[in-house]
Design a protein around this motif. Structure first.
Motif, PDB file in Angstrom:
ATOM      1  N   THR A  50      -1.946   6.624   1.568  1.00 21.89           N
ATOM      2  CA  THR A  50      -3.059   6.476   0.619  1.00 21.89           C
ATOM      3  C   THR A  50      -3.769   5.161   0.889  1.00 21.89           C
ATOM      4  O   THR A  50      -3.369   4.385   1.755  1.00 21.89           O
ATOM      5  CB  THR A  50      -2.569   6.452  -0.847  1.00 21.89           C
ATOM      6  OG1 THR A  50      -1.908   5.214  -1.096  1.00 21.89           O
ATOM      7  CG2 THR A  50      -1.642   7.608  -1.149  1.00 21.89           C
ATOM      8  N   ARG A  51      -4.798   4.922   0.095  1.00 21.90           N
ATOM      9  CA  ARG A  51      -5.483   3.624   0.130  1.00 21.90           C
ATOM     10  C   ARG A  51      -5.206   2.849  -1.156  1.00 21.90           C
ATOM     11  O   ARG A  51      -5.915   1.926  -1.495  1.00 21.90           O
ATOM     12  CB  ARG A  51      -6.989   3.830   0.300  1.00 21.90           C
ATOM     13  CG  ARG A  51      -7.330   4.432   1.635  1.00 21.90           C
ATOM     14  CD  ARG A  51      -8.799   4.525   1.867  1.00 21.90           C
ATOM     15  NE  ARG A  51      -9.546   4.831   0.654  1.00 21.90           N
ATOM     16  CZ  ARG A  51     -10.849   4.944   0.591  1.00 21.90           C
ATOM     17  NH1 ARG A  51     -11.575   4.789   1.655  1.00 21.90           N
ATOM     18  NH2 ARG A  51     -11.455   5.237  -0.544  1.00 21.90           N
ATOM     19  N   GLN A  52      -4.161   3.254  -1.892  1.00 24.06           N
ATOM     20  CA  GLN A  52      -3.848   2.590  -3.149  1.00 24.06           C
ATOM     21  C   GLN A  52      -2.830   1.486  -2.946  1.00 24.06           C
ATOM     22  O   GLN A  52      -1.805   1.661  -2.298  1.00 24.06           O
ATOM     23  CB  GLN A  52      -3.327   3.569  -4.188  1.00 24.06           C
ATOM     24  CG  GLN A  52      -3.167   2.899  -5.548  1.00 24.06           C
ATOM     25  CD  GLN A  52      -2.882   3.863  -6.666  1.00 24.06           C
ATOM     26  OE1 GLN A  52      -2.650   5.028  -6.442  1.00 24.06           O
ATOM     27  NE2 GLN A  52      -2.899   3.366  -7.876  1.00 24.06           N
ATOM     28  N   CYS A  53      -3.130   0.353  -3.521  1.00 20.16           N
ATOM     29  CA  CYS A  53      -2.284  -0.832  -3.447  1.00 20.16           C
ATOM     30  C   CYS A  53      -1.583  -1.017  -4.793  1.00 20.16           C
ATOM     31  O   CYS A  53      -2.167  -0.768  -5.850  1.00 20.16           O
ATOM     32  CB  CYS A  53      -3.167  -2.034  -3.131  1.00 20.16           C
ATOM     33  SG  CYS A  53      -2.255  -3.564  -2.895  1.00 20.16           S
ATOM     34  N   LEU A  54      -0.331  -1.432  -4.761  1.00 20.54           N
ATOM     35  CA  LEU A  54       0.447  -1.664  -5.981  1.00 20.54           C
ATOM     36  C   LEU A  54       1.098  -3.035  -5.935  1.00 20.54           C
ATOM     37  O   LEU A  54       1.511  -3.497  -4.869  1.00 20.54           O
ATOM     38  CB  LEU A  54       1.578  -0.633  -6.115  1.00 20.54           C
ATOM     39  CG  LEU A  54       1.223   0.826  -6.218  1.00 20.54           C
ATOM     40  CD1 LEU A  54       2.487   1.665  -6.188  1.00 20.54           C
ATOM     41  CD2 LEU A  54       0.444   1.094  -7.489  1.00 20.54           C
ATOM     42  N   GLY A  80       4.147  -1.178  -9.056  1.00 19.07           N
ATOM     43  CA  GLY A  80       3.035  -0.611  -9.815  1.00 19.07           C
ATOM     44  C   GLY A  80       2.951  -1.053 -11.262  1.00 19.07           C
ATOM     45  O   GLY A  80       2.241  -0.457 -12.059  1.00 19.07           O
ATOM     46  N   VAL A  85       0.867  -1.184   0.000  1.00 17.23           N
ATOM     47  CA  VAL A  85       0.000   0.000   0.000  1.00 17.23           C
ATOM     48  C   VAL A  85       0.899   1.229   0.000  1.00 17.23           C
ATOM     49  O   VAL A  85       1.879   1.297   0.751  1.00 17.23           O
ATOM     50  CB  VAL A  85      -0.920   0.018   1.240  1.00 17.23           C
ATOM     51  CG1 VAL A  85      -1.749   1.291   1.290  1.00 17.23           C
ATOM     52  CG2 VAL A  85      -1.817  -1.209   1.246  1.00 17.23           C
ATOM     53  N   LEU A  98      -9.595   2.919  -8.444  1.00 13.47           N
ATOM     54  CA  LEU A  98      -8.369   3.545  -7.957  1.00 13.47           C
ATOM     55  C   LEU A  98      -7.115   2.907  -8.550  1.00 13.47           C
ATOM     56  O   LEU A  98      -6.001   3.340  -8.297  1.00 13.47           O
ATOM     57  CB  LEU A  98      -8.290   3.456  -6.425  1.00 13.47           C
ATOM     58  CG  LEU A  98      -9.350   4.230  -5.656  1.00 13.47           C
ATOM     59  CD1 LEU A  98      -9.228   3.934  -4.163  1.00 13.47           C
ATOM     60  CD2 LEU A  98      -9.220   5.720  -5.917  1.00 13.47           C
ATOM     61  N   GLY A  99      -7.299   1.839  -9.318  1.00 16.90           N
ATOM     62  CA  GLY A  99      -6.162   1.117  -9.878  1.00 16.90           C
ATOM     63  C   GLY A  99      -5.634   0.025  -8.980  1.00 16.90           C
ATOM     64  O   GLY A  99      -4.566  -0.528  -9.226  1.00 16.90           O
ATOM     65  N   ASN A 100      -6.365  -0.280  -7.912  1.00 12.27           N
ATOM     66  CA  ASN A 100      -5.942  -1.352  -7.006  1.00 12.27           C
ATOM     67  C   ASN A 100      -6.145  -2.707  -7.672  1.00 12.27           C
ATOM     68  O   ASN A 100      -7.232  -2.999  -8.157  1.00 12.27           O
ATOM     69  CB  ASN A 100      -6.750  -1.301  -5.702  1.00 12.27           C
ATOM     70  CG  ASN A 100      -6.459  -0.065  -4.892  1.00 12.27           C
ATOM     71  OD1 ASN A 100      -5.316   0.310  -4.718  1.00 12.27           O
ATOM     72  ND2 ASN A 100      -7.508   0.580  -4.409  1.00 12.27           N
ATOM     73  N   THR A 107      -8.518  -4.352 -12.135  1.00  8.38           N
ATOM     74  CA  THR A 107      -8.264  -3.317 -11.141  1.00  8.38           C
ATOM     75  C   THR A 107      -9.541  -2.527 -10.877  1.00  8.38           C
ATOM     76  O   THR A 107     -10.419  -2.440 -11.736  1.00  8.38           O
ATOM     77  CB  THR A 107      -7.160  -2.346 -11.604  1.00  8.38           C
ATOM     78  OG1 THR A 107      -7.532  -1.760 -12.846  1.00  8.38           O
ATOM     79  CG2 THR A 107      -5.824  -3.045 -11.767  1.00  8.38           C
ATOM     80  N   ASP A 108      -9.616  -1.929  -9.690  1.00  6.23           N
ATOM     81  CA  ASP A 108     -10.786  -1.117  -9.365  1.00  6.23           C
ATOM     82  C   ASP A 108     -10.592   0.318  -9.869  1.00  6.23           C
ATOM     83  O   ASP A 108      -9.604   0.612 -10.551  1.00  6.23           O
ATOM     84  CB  ASP A 108     -11.094  -1.166  -7.867  1.00  6.23           C
ATOM     85  CG  ASP A 108     -10.020  -0.534  -6.993  1.00  6.23           C
ATOM     86  OD1 ASP A 108      -9.153   0.207  -7.510  1.00  6.23           O
ATOM     87  OD2 ASP A 108     -10.045  -0.781  -5.778  1.00  6.23           O
TER      88      ASP A 108
END
Length: 105
Positions: free
Chosen positions: A9-13, A47, A5, A28-30, A25-26
């Motif tokens: 942020t709440r973004q996962c890579l 990423g 993560v 947000l790009g997760n 991916t959602d």
């Protein structure tokens, strides 16, 4: 662990050595899943997603395959790292494609 993560942020890579499929991916790009980097491919940054995974020296990306697949180049020197253009399949380097011409084949 094949994902992390982003701090703050709440973004996962997906991490180095793995990639995500953009179709999985959602908003947000997760990624739903992080896949192992395939043989012949470079997944050298956190990423990575399928559309930006490039080739190692001596391989070309099979862009006609819906999966992320890399094929050993018949003329390894013609397939430069990061230059995954389909023309490399025929041993034509894409590093100078706009200024080079082909002579009878």
């Amino acid at each position: 662990q094949n994902a992390r993560v982003l701090e703050g942020t709440r973004q996962c890579l997906c991490v180095n050595g793995y990639f995500a499929k953009t179709s999985e991916t959602d908003d947000l790009g997760n990624p739903e899943t992080c896949y192992d980097c395939p043989p012949g491919a470079l997944c050298s940054e956190d990423g990575n997603v399928d559309v930006n995974v490039t080739n190692k020296q001596g391989f070309w990306r099979d862009i006609w395959d819906s999966n992320v697949r890399f094929v050993k180049c018949p003329v390894p020197a013609a397939c430069s790292e990061g230059g995954y253009d389909i023309r490399n399949r025929n041993g034509v380097s894409n590093s100078n494609s706009s200024s080079s011409s082909s002579s009878g084949d």
